[in-house]
Design an enzyme around this catalytic site. Structure first.
Site, PDB file in Angstrom:
ATOM      1  N   ASP A  81     -47.886  -8.602 -36.620  1.00 46.37           N
ATOM      2  CA  ASP A  81     -47.097  -7.795 -35.704  1.00 46.37           C
ATOM      3  C   ASP A  81     -45.624  -8.115 -35.959  1.00 46.37           C
ATOM      4  O   ASP A  81     -45.211  -9.262 -35.824  1.00 46.37           O
ATOM      5  CB  ASP A  81     -47.485  -8.166 -34.258  1.00 46.37           C
ATOM      6  CG  ASP A  81     -47.345  -7.007 -33.304  1.00 46.37           C
ATOM      7  OD1 ASP A  81     -46.283  -6.362 -33.339  1.00 46.37           O
ATOM      8  OD2 ASP A  81     -48.289  -6.764 -32.521  1.00 46.37           O
TER       9      ASP A  81
ATOM     10  N   ASP B  28     -43.620  -3.123 -33.911  1.00 47.42           N
ATOM     11  CA  ASP B  28     -43.468  -2.921 -32.474  1.00 47.42           C
ATOM     12  C   ASP B  28     -42.356  -1.905 -32.171  1.00 47.42           C
ATOM     13  O   ASP B  28     -41.286  -1.948 -32.790  1.00 47.42           O
ATOM     14  CB  ASP B  28     -43.124  -4.282 -31.841  1.00 47.42           C
ATOM     15  CG  ASP B  28     -43.198  -4.262 -30.329  1.00 47.42           C
ATOM     16  OD1 ASP B  28     -44.287  -3.969 -29.800  1.00 47.42           O
ATOM     17  OD2 ASP B  28     -42.180  -4.545 -29.674  1.00 47.42           O
TER      18      ASP B  28
ATOM     19  N   GLU C 280     -45.765   1.502 -34.171  1.00 47.72           N
ATOM     20  CA  GLU C 280     -46.157   1.764 -32.781  1.00 47.72           C
ATOM     21  C   GLU C 280     -45.205   2.812 -32.218  1.00 47.72           C
ATOM     22  O   GLU C 280     -44.006   2.555 -32.086  1.00 47.72           O
ATOM     23  CB  GLU C 280     -46.071   0.488 -31.927  1.00 47.72           C
ATOM     24  CG  GLU C 280     -46.624   0.731 -30.515  1.00 47.72           C
ATOM     25  CD  GLU C 280     -45.965  -0.102 -29.415  1.00 47.72           C
ATOM     26  OE1 GLU C 280     -46.572  -0.226 -28.345  1.00 47.72           O
ATOM     27  OE2 GLU C 280     -44.855  -0.609 -29.618  1.00 47.72           O
TER      28      GLU C 280
ATOM     29  N   HIS D 181     -53.463  -3.664 -26.052  1.00 49.05           N
ATOM     30  CA  HIS D 181     -53.128  -4.672 -25.047  1.00 49.05           C
ATOM     31  C   HIS D 181     -52.158  -4.178 -23.983  1.00 49.05           C
ATOM     32  O   HIS D 181     -51.770  -4.941 -23.112  1.00 49.05           O
ATOM     33  CB  HIS D 181     -52.554  -5.893 -25.762  1.00 49.05           C
ATOM     34  CG  HIS D 181     -51.267  -5.580 -26.471  1.00 49.05           C
ATOM     35  ND1 HIS D 181     -51.205  -4.735 -27.558  1.00 49.05           N
ATOM     36  CD2 HIS D 181     -49.994  -5.958 -26.228  1.00 49.05           C
ATOM     37  CE1 HIS D 181     -49.954  -4.616 -27.951  1.00 49.05           C
ATOM     38  NE2 HIS D 181     -49.193  -5.350 -27.158  1.00 49.05           N
ATOM     39  N   ASP D 182     -51.713  -2.924 -24.091  1.00 50.66           N
ATOM     40  CA  ASP D 182     -50.775  -2.376 -23.108  1.00 50.66           C
ATOM     41  C   ASP D 182     -51.415  -1.347 -22.184  1.00 50.66           C
ATOM     42  O   ASP D 182     -50.773  -0.882 -21.237  1.00 50.66           O
ATOM     43  CB  ASP D 182     -49.607  -1.684 -23.823  1.00 50.66           C
ATOM     44  CG  ASP D 182     -48.760  -2.638 -24.645  1.00 50.66           C
ATOM     45  OD1 ASP D 182     -48.661  -3.822 -24.258  1.00 50.66           O
ATOM     46  OD2 ASP D 182     -48.213  -2.192 -25.674  1.00 50.66           O
TER      47      ASP D 182
HETATM   48  O1  ISL Z   1     -42.852   3.495 -23.319  1.00 52.06           O
HETATM   49  C1  ISL Z   1     -44.024   3.252 -23.287  1.00 52.06           C
HETATM   50  C2  ISL Z   1     -44.915   4.398 -23.361  1.00 52.06           C
HETATM   51  O2  ISL Z   1     -44.198   5.592 -23.346  1.00 52.06           O
HETATM   52  C3  ISL Z   1     -44.520   1.854 -23.126  1.00 52.06           C
HETATM   53  O3  ISL Z   1     -45.848   1.907 -23.128  1.00 52.06           O
HETATM   54  C4  ISL Z   1     -43.963   0.831 -24.134  1.00 52.06           C
HETATM   55  O4  ISL Z   1     -42.986   1.382 -24.902  1.00 52.06           O
HETATM   56  C5  ISL Z   1     -44.975   0.210 -25.015  1.00 52.06           C
HETATM   57  O5  ISL Z   1     -45.972  -0.357 -24.251  1.00 52.06           O
HETATM   58  C6  ISL Z   1     -44.298  -0.813 -25.935  1.00 52.06           C
HETATM   59  O6  ISL Z   1     -45.157  -1.864 -26.252  1.00 52.06           O
HETATM   60  C7  ISL Z   1     -44.783  -2.881 -27.144  1.00 52.06           C
HETATM   61  O7  ISL Z   1     -43.492  -3.435 -26.913  1.00 52.06           O
HETATM   62  C8  ISL Z   1     -43.297  -4.189 -25.731  1.00 52.06           C
HETATM   63  C9  ISL Z   1     -44.425  -5.164 -25.425  1.00 52.06           C
HETATM   64  O8  ISL Z   1     -44.306  -5.623 -24.108  1.00 52.06           O
HETATM   65  C10 ISL Z   1     -45.783  -4.539 -25.647  1.00 52.06           C
HETATM   66  O9  ISL Z   1     -46.803  -5.473 -25.440  1.00 52.06           O
HETATM   67  C11 ISL Z   1     -45.796  -4.000 -27.041  1.00 52.06           C
HETATM   68  O10 ISL Z   1     -47.043  -3.508 -27.444  1.00 52.06           O
HETATM   69  C12 ISL Z   1     -42.012  -4.935 -25.934  1.00 52.06           C
HETATM   70  O11 ISL Z   1     -42.079  -5.660 -27.139  1.00 52.06           O
END
Ligand code: ISL
Ligand code: CA
Length: 539
Positions: free
Chosen positions: A99, A201, A264, A325-326
């Site tokens: 990652d 990310d 992502e 995980h989100d």
């Molecule tokens: O904006 C979103 C969806 O439209 C959010 O879901 C967000 O941008 C997304 O979850 C980003 O995730 C990643 O970056 C974050 C971290 O907390 C997450 O775990 C990771 O997957 C910040 O690094």
């Protein structure tokens, strides 16, 4: 396509390292835990693992806040543990994807420590610093995903820094060439170690408007939405300049053979596909999250598949994600019965699938008691159902104490039903969702039509979603019943018979099909089609 790359044919398995397996008795998963269960993953049938961040971090956002990109956090182990994991994975023909978190660092990163020290520090411009709009007022209206303004005032130098996420995650300034080359060196460091690629990310956040214009009000904002949705992130994300930055990252990846770059990106399909880049100079796989937000309904899903397939640029390879995980667990979003249908969908669509750890045993959202909440998002923006802890709980290995994950109480609670729902039990049980995942993964390896074949929608009526996959004359028919009523389905035109390869219930292997297939409620089946009549089929 004559030959395919591994990242097109293999299935990716996402490991959230804190929650996979604890080996040193601190209740938090670690690298030695992953290494100890590589055979489990090989046996399951995945070809690559993506490990969420394992680098030095104060863990304000559980590793997405990095304080040293080139070292392993002691919580997860040592560099020697990492090297051993890499070797063990490659010995088993498993690829390893790391990652990469380029948008922001930890506030504890030496770069930020220097940057905040004085306005004339050589690293000042490595981050995004702005004067107050007027005394006590943030430079503009930009909002953080973790609640409140995205600007944090730093008294020492009297300026604000920008953080798209936590205040402890200051955004790097990617307009600065020194930042770009430092981050490229980070990529090379791990590529030289042999990693097979990166999941990048929030890649669509990388560069912000150079005029710092206010984001417009979002007319679609509803009470209860995440607070940052109040504005349309027009000037903070998905800026045109991002594509040159990604192309440069891709050139670094291409200095090495056979590596993959995954982005992502949470954007609607028409914006998402731009991340393949002009002439495919962008990421190999812009993560396609459309199923994560989809209404679980046959026509909606058929429509999003069609739109995605139609939008792909020539040569752009598709991919599908059901969970991460989100986001809430798929088994909780659609229920345990449909989780099996979802597995069949994920593993029979055209494109690279990503499986989130634990989904292979149908893990559900675990309710987190208030005093056990760990997620900074839930702590900052409480009570809106945004908390991510429930999808990050320890993997349920067996019916022993703490589900075989650890010998002490884990960092997040284990699901209450782990004694019934765990890997050991499901390996034994021929009707388990784990066995279905394993069967479907094997089928993908056996059937070129599933791995590389074309996708053709057949129909989406009522609860039924039907499509075929085809490769060099081999035809596979997929029938998914998204409802609980039994029904019957006719084989598609130009086929008179078929053989059932797998049912989501696991009990109809090799059943012959003559023209009509009976389908139970919540059942999905994969059928190998034949132009011959049923009597002419080999056993
Ligand atoms: O904006 C979103 C969806 O439209 C959010 O879901 C967000 O941008 C997304 O979850 C980003 O995730 C990643 O970056 C974050 C971290 O907390 C997450 O775990 C990771 O997957 C910040 O690094
Ligand atoms: Ca541990």
């Amino acid at each position: 396509m004559t030959s395919a790359c591994w990242w097109q044919t293999d299935v990716i398995y996402q490991i959230y390292p804190r929650s996979f397996l604890d080996r040193n008795g601190d209740g938090i998963g670690d690298l030695r835990g992953i290494a100890a269960r590589l055979d489990y993953l090989v046996d399951l049938g995945v070809g690559a693992i993506w490990i969420s961040p394992i680098f030095a971090s104060p863990m304000a956002d559980f590793g997405y806040d990095i304080s040293d990109y080139n070292s392993i956090d002691p919580l997860f182990g040592t560099m020697a543990d990492f090297d051993a994991l890499m070797k063990a994975a490659h010995d088993r023909d498993l690829k390893v994807i790391l990652d990469f978190v380029p948008n922001h660092t930890s506030d504890q990163h030496p770069w930020f420590q220097q940057s905040r020290a004085s306005r004339d520090n050589p690293r000042r411009d490595w981050y995004i610093w702005r004067n107050p709009a007027q005394p006590g007022v943030a430079p503009n209206n930009w909002l953080s995903e973790f609640g409140g303004s995205a600007w944090e005032f730093d008294g020492l130098t009297g300026q604000y820094y920008y953080h798209a996420f936590h205040t402890r995650q200051p955004d790097l300034n990617w307009r600065n060439p020194a930042v770009r080359s430092a981050m490229h060196e980070v990529l090379r460091f791990w590529l030289r170690k042999g990693v097979d690629g990166f999941r990048v990310d929030v890649i669509w956040h990388l560069v912000k408007d150079d005029q710092y214009r206010d984001n417009p009000i979002n007319p679609q904002f509803r009470l209860g939405d995440p607070p940052n949705r109040r504005l349309v992130p027009l000037y903070t994300t998905d800026r045109p300049e991002v594509h040159d930055l990604i192309a440069a990252m891709r050139r670094v990846i291409d200095e090495f053979d056979d590596r993959v770059l995954i982005g992502e990106i949470y954007l609607p399909i028409e914006r998402l596909i731009a991340y393949y880049g002009r002439d495919l100079s962008g990421v190999h796989l812009p993560f396609n999250f459309s199923l994560i937000g989809a209404r679980w309904q046959a026509q909606s899903i058929a429509k999003l598949i069609d739109e995605y397939e139609a939008a792909l640029p020539p040569g752009g390879w598709p991919n599908w994600v059901l969970g991460n995980h989100d986001r809430p667990r798929i088994a909780s979003r659609v229920g345990p019965d449909q989780a099996r249908v979802a597995a069949m969908l994920l593993l029979t669509l055209r494109g690279t699938p990503t499986i989130y750890y634990g989904d292979e045993i149908g893990m559900q959202q675990v309710p987190i008691p208030p005093e056990q909440i760990r997620d900074p998002l839930e702590k900052n923006v409480p009570g809106r159902g945004l908390g991510r802890d429930g999808a990050r709980t320890p993997l349920q290995w067996d019916g022993g104490k703490f589900a075989g994950f650890a010998t002490v109480a884990p960092w997040l609670p284990v699901a209450a039903n782990y004694a019934q729902q765990n890997i050991a039990e499901q390996i034994r049980n021929p009707g388990s969702i784990y066995r279905l995942y394993r069967r479907l993964l094997a089928l993908r390896r056996e059937q070129p039509a599933l791995r590389r074949g074309s996708y053709r929608p057949i129909s989406a009526n009522g609860d039924l979603l039907l499509y075929t996959r085809e490769f060099e004359g081999d035809r596979i028919f997929v029938v998914l019943n998204l409802g609980s009523e039994p029904t019957a389905v006719a084989l598609p035109a130009e086929s008179r018979a078929g053989r059932l390869l797998v049912s989501t219930f696991g009990d109809r292997d090799r059943e012959l099909v003559r023209e009509i297939i009976d389908i139970r409620g919540n059942e999905g089946v994969v059928v190998e089609l034949s132009k011959q009549a049923v009597d002419a089929l080999p056993d």
